[in-house]
Design a protein around this motif. Structure first.
Motif, short mmCIF file in Angstrom:
data_model
loop_
_atom_site.label_atom_id
_atom_site.label_comp_id
_atom_site.label_asym_id
_atom_site.label_seq_id
_atom_site.Cartn_x
_atom_site.Cartn_y
_atom_site.Cartn_z
N GLY A 134 0.82 -1.21 0.00
CA GLY A 134 0.00 0.00 0.00
C GLY A 134 0.85 1.26 0.00
O GLY A 134 0.55 2.23 -0.70
N GLN A 135 1.94 1.25 0.78
CA GLN A 135 2.86 2.39 0.80
C GLN A 135 3.49 2.62 -0.57
O GLN A 135 3.65 3.76 -1.02
N THR A 159 9.93 7.43 1.11
CA THR A 159 9.28 6.12 1.23
C THR A 159 9.91 5.11 0.28
O THR A 159 10.17 3.96 0.66
N ALA A 196 2.33 7.15 -6.88
CA ALA A 196 1.38 8.15 -7.38
C ALA A 196 1.63 9.54 -6.80
O ALA A 196 1.03 10.51 -7.25
N ALA A 197 2.52 9.65 -5.83
CA ALA A 197 2.76 10.91 -5.13
C ALA A 197 3.80 11.76 -5.85
O ALA A 197 4.61 11.25 -6.63
N GLU A 220 7.46 13.94 -1.92
CA GLU A 220 6.75 13.12 -0.93
C GLU A 220 7.10 11.64 -1.09
O GLU A 220 7.14 10.90 -0.11
N ALA A 221 7.35 11.23 -2.32
CA ALA A 221 7.51 9.80 -2.60
C ALA A 221 8.90 9.26 -2.28
O ALA A 221 9.05 8.13 -1.81
N ALA A 235 2.24 1.77 -3.55
CA ALA A 235 1.22 2.29 -4.47
C ALA A 235 1.02 3.79 -4.25
O ALA A 235 0.91 4.56 -5.21
N THR A 236 0.99 4.20 -2.99
CA THR A 236 0.83 5.63 -2.68
C THR A 236 2.03 6.43 -3.15
O THR A 236 1.89 7.51 -3.73
N ALA A 237 3.25 5.89 -2.91
CA ALA A 237 4.47 6.60 -3.29
C ALA A 237 4.60 6.75 -4.80
O ALA A 237 5.06 7.78 -5.29
#
Length: 266
Positions: free
Chosen positions: A75-76, A91, A82-83, A87-88, A78-80
């Motif tokens: 999940g982390q 992570t 797209a960030a 921000e990415a 996938a978020t990174a």
């Protein structure tokens, strides 16, 4: 009529309250049986059984924990992905260096930091050079994209891989070294030009290769036995804008191969 002798914990079944008495007898009898068995089992066996239970239980608990952690890290990731980069990147660096991600997911993170030319990820990428073949290749490509000077800390490990007899294809590691200015490794890349292997590298750039080689290493290749290397040398000397290459290029303009002549004239 006298009741027959019964084992300890058992009571005779009577018509009145028979069900309750039978239940009590069974429970008590079982407890007595278990207690008797425990008394007879050797201490060593008890310890062995206890340790086995601890190992099995601990392994099951660890597997559940790893499964949950991996799901969280997916999940982390996938978020990174797209960030925005700022921000990415923190992570992604963490996930690359120390995570439970499978190879495919880790390669996604590696490719992303390479595309962003994140020199802060270089230590994590160096750690990946000791993982599986696919991850090593992905890390080498990202290091090549980062290039000089950011990827310089990876030089020692990359050199080890180019010299390792167990590595069947040292070219990706030689190319990563070339992008950080290692001229001897650039020779390995040039040698693969006739087969097309160098040009097939995802981050291959003929200008970077020429700059790493320099005029002193390119001019002798105008006389190489392979026309494709002579053509590469001729076309690479122009962007360097080195006046000392004019006379060798003038001679190459009379090469027997048309493509070499055209490259030298250009």
């Amino acid at each position: 009529m006298n009741q027959p002798d019964l084992p300890p914990g058992f009571t005779p079944k009577t018509k009145k309250g028979g069900v309750r008495n039978t239940f009590q007898s069974t429970v008590l009898g079982t407890a007595v049986f278990v207690a008797e068995m425990q008394r007879k089992v050797p201490l060593r066996t008890k310890i062995a059984v206890l340790l086995l239970l601890l190992v099995v239980g601990g392994g099951a608990g660890l597997a559940i924990h790893r499964s949950r952690t991996r799901a969280e890290q997916e999940g982390q990731l996938a978020t990174a992905l797209a960030a925005p980069p700022t921000e990415a990147l923190p992570t992604l660096r963490t996930l690359i260096a120390d995570s439970l991600l499978d190879d495919a997911s880790r390669i996604q993170a590696i490719a992303r930091v390479g595309a962003l030319r994140d020199d802060g990820a270089v230590p994590a990428l160096v750690s990946c050079l000791s993982r599986s073949d696919d991850i090593r290749l992905a890390a080498a490509d990202s290091l090549a994209r980062i290039g000089s000077p950011g990827a310089a800390p990876a030089e020692e490990r990359l050199l080890e891989l180019t010299r390792d007899a167990q590595v069947t294809n040292p070219l990706p590691y030689a190319w990563a070294l070339t992008t950080i200015g290692h001229a001897d490794s650039a020779d390995i890349v040039v040698a693969s030009i006739p087969s097309g292997a160098a040009q097939a590298l995802p981050s291959y750039d003929a200008v970077i290769l020429a700059r790493t080689l320099g005029t002193a290493r390119l001019v002798p290749r105008l006389n190489d036995t392979d026309a494709r290397i002579r053509q590469f040398a001729a076309s690479s000397l122009g962007p360097l804008c080195d006046a000392t290459a004019v006379a060798p290029l003038a001679a190459a303009a009379a090469d027997a191969e048309r493509d070499v002549r055209l490259a030298a004239l250009v």
